[in-house]
Write a protein that holds these residues in place. Structure first.
Motif: not given
Length: 567
Positions: A348-349, A468, A471, A474-476, A478, A482-484, A487
């Motif tokens: 995911n990362d 948040e 996150n 982390r979203r960036r 992904a 795979k952003e969700a 999180e």
């Protein structure tokens, strides 16, 4: 643009050494440098002299960012990096008694920063008497000098604890010095930044790129409060004071997290919308020098971070050294903890994929005997063929034998062969041996702001807000789609998670030793995750040794300016 031959001499109280001034002038919206020599003491009292003085103070940043000394003092001896095969500075990772008060790196940082501080002092003291500049420009230049002075004292107090606090220009040599308390140093840092913020440009990028801006000072002050909070000067309100400063950087200046993590440090993309402030270098080796003194040689080394994180690819079959793959010093090797825990998620990362080189392409075609991968006896390459693949996981010898190139798996890693980090690679050098890199060094970026904000919120018990903030980073990070999965929930957020997230995002960016020290976990983390450093590190290593030349030149020597305990 022609280089001028101009120099200004000042005497720094704590260094008693001549300061060389290199002047940066605006050209096409950037700070560019001219070498300055042979000018009188009154030059700083002129409009051009004041500008050149501030620009000279900026050049002292090069003693730290991208330099060998700045990297050794922040990368070595941590939980995420240990030593590779080469270099004479391994004792800084081992924490042996060779790391003493004669250490050249601590001496150079100390001397260069105090020279920069005294230049800032001169600018601040003389600015009220300068005519021919608008009040707005004078206030901005003074604010920049206070930003630089605060920055230097912030690094010094983290490395050395109590240091000599000089807030006025020292014109004549003196050896009367004292170690001001940590609380006094932090108070001076905070005052400088609070006074600087209103008079700095309130934009993400200065009109003369490279100058400090309001978001840069707010980011720095936020980090100062978070660091102060766990120091002997700490106060209960420090985290609460950091939070609005960091929120302001995120909300008020148009800075954004780049959509792709890999673009942040991409070669040629050093000026981007995530960068809050960077230290500038050039391709001109003369203009990369930091100082020119009679007592010390010129530091003419450029941004050298490109050499330290690379493996020995250049003697492997099908390969020779080139500018694209870099000059491999084999200095820093990621620890098993980094590879197996920090970067455990590679589905995911995207940060493992975008942090490390995972393959090499042949630039020396031919047939060769294998070196490290004995699953096959020989390999043959045409130009551009894959020669080495680093999959990041182990496989059987039979599996490796299926590939027509060498496969470097974790069980085959050595101090010479390991995943190379690519953040700082500099293919723009003029030849394959050039040490003096020319890339700007990204010193502050928005992802760090988000992580500092998360830490300040976490420490205040604002777990939802902190989650948040993390996150967002982390979203960036992904992989697309795979952003969700990237999180985390509030229940996932722990202090340990914050320490690991900072490692994933900021690895190799001269933050880790300082982070571990301020968290109070330097010794335990080195003992747990850095086998080479585990045996030598002790609690006194939370401070660096005061340079012996500083103690020797102080009136009263160690009685007046004592060494840190343990050294």
């Amino acid at each position: 643009m022609k280089n001028l031959a101009i120099t200004i001499n000042y005497w720094a109280k704590s260094t008693a050494l001549i300061l060389g001034l290199s002047a940066m002038v605006s050209c096409d919206g950037f700070l560019e440098e001219n070498v300055v020599s042979q000018i009188g003491n009154d030059y700083l009292n002129t409009p051009k002299g004041l500008n050149d003085g501030v620009n000279a103070a900026y050049s002292s940043m090069r003693a730290w960012y991208g330099s060998e000394r700045g990297n050794n003092l922040t990368i070595f001896g941590t939980d995420i990096f240990t030593n590779g095969a080469d270099g004479s500075w391994k004792f800084m990772n081992f924490y042996t008694n060779q790391f003493d008060s004669q250490n050249g790196h601590v001496r150079e940082v100390w001397d260069e920063f105090y020279r920069g501080i005294n230049t800032c002092n001169a600018v601040i003291d003389r600015a009220p008497n300068v005519t021919g500049l608008s009040e707005e420009v004078i206030l901005q230049r003074v604010a920049e000098a206070k930003f630089i002075r605060a920055h230097h004292y912030f690094i010094l107090v983290q490395l050395f604890g109590a240091v000599d606090l000089q807030l006025e220009e020292t014109i004549l040599p003196t050896n009367v010095v004292t170690r001001s308390s940590v609380s006094e140093v932090y108070a001076a840092i905070i005052q400088d930044l609070e006074e600087a913020i209103p008079n700095l440009e309130a934009k993400a990028k200065s009109d003369n790129y490279g100058r400090a801006t309001r978001p840069a000072a707010e980011h720095l002050l936020g980090r100062v409060y978070i660091t102060k909070a766990t120091s002997e000067a700490g106060e209960a309100t420090d985290y609460a004071k950091a939070e609005p400063l960091l929120q302001s950087v995120i909300n008020n200046y148009g800075l954004i997290l780049l959509p792709e993590f890999g673009d942040v440090h991409a070669f040629g993309n050093e000026i981007n919308d995530e960068v809050i402030w960077s230290v500038q270098y050039t391709r001109d080796p003369l203009n990369n020098q930091q100082t020119n003194t009679t007592a010390n040689p010129v530091f003419n080394e450029g941004n050298n971070a490109h050499v330290f994180f690379l493996m020995e690819y250049d003697v492997q079959p099908g390969m020779q050294r080139d500018t694209e793959n870099g000059r491999p010093f084999k200095r820093y090797k990621s620890t098993d903890y980094t590879l197996n825990t920090i970067f455990a998620d590679r589905v995911n990362d995207s940060r493992y994929k975008n942090t490390y080189v995972d393959h090499f392409l042949s630039n020396r075609p031919g047939e060769y005997n294998t070196t490290f991968d004995k699953s096959k006896e020989t390999v043959t390459f045409a130009q551009g063929d894959t020669t080495i693949w680093l999959p990041g996981y182990n496989m059987s010898e039979a599996e490796r034998a299926q590939y027509p190139y060498q496969v470097l798996t974790p069980e085959l890693y050595t101090e010479r062969l390991f995943p190379p980090m690519k953040k700082h690679m500099d293919p723009g050098r003029v030849d394959r041996t050039q040490f003096e890199g020319g890339r700007d060094y990204i010193a502050m970026r928005l992802a760090d702001t988000y992580l500092l904000l998360a830490e300040s919120q976490f420490r205040q018990g604002k777990i939802g807000d902190a989650t948040e903030s993390i996150n967002a980073v982390r979203r960036r990070a992904a992989f697309p789609g795979k952003e969700a999965e990237m999180e985390i929930s509030e229940s996932d957020l722990t202090f340990e998670f914050i320490t690991e997230e900072r490692a994933r995002e900021l690895i190799g960016e001269q933050t880790r030793w300082l982070d571990l020290k301020r968290w109070g976990i330097l010794v335990e983390r080195v003992k747990a995750h850095n086998p080479q450093g585990a045996a030598g590190i002790q609690e006194f290593h939370n401070l660096r040794p005061i340079p012996q030349n500083q103690i020797d030149r102080a009136e009263g020597n160690a009685g007046a300016f004592p060494q840190n305990p343990g050294y």
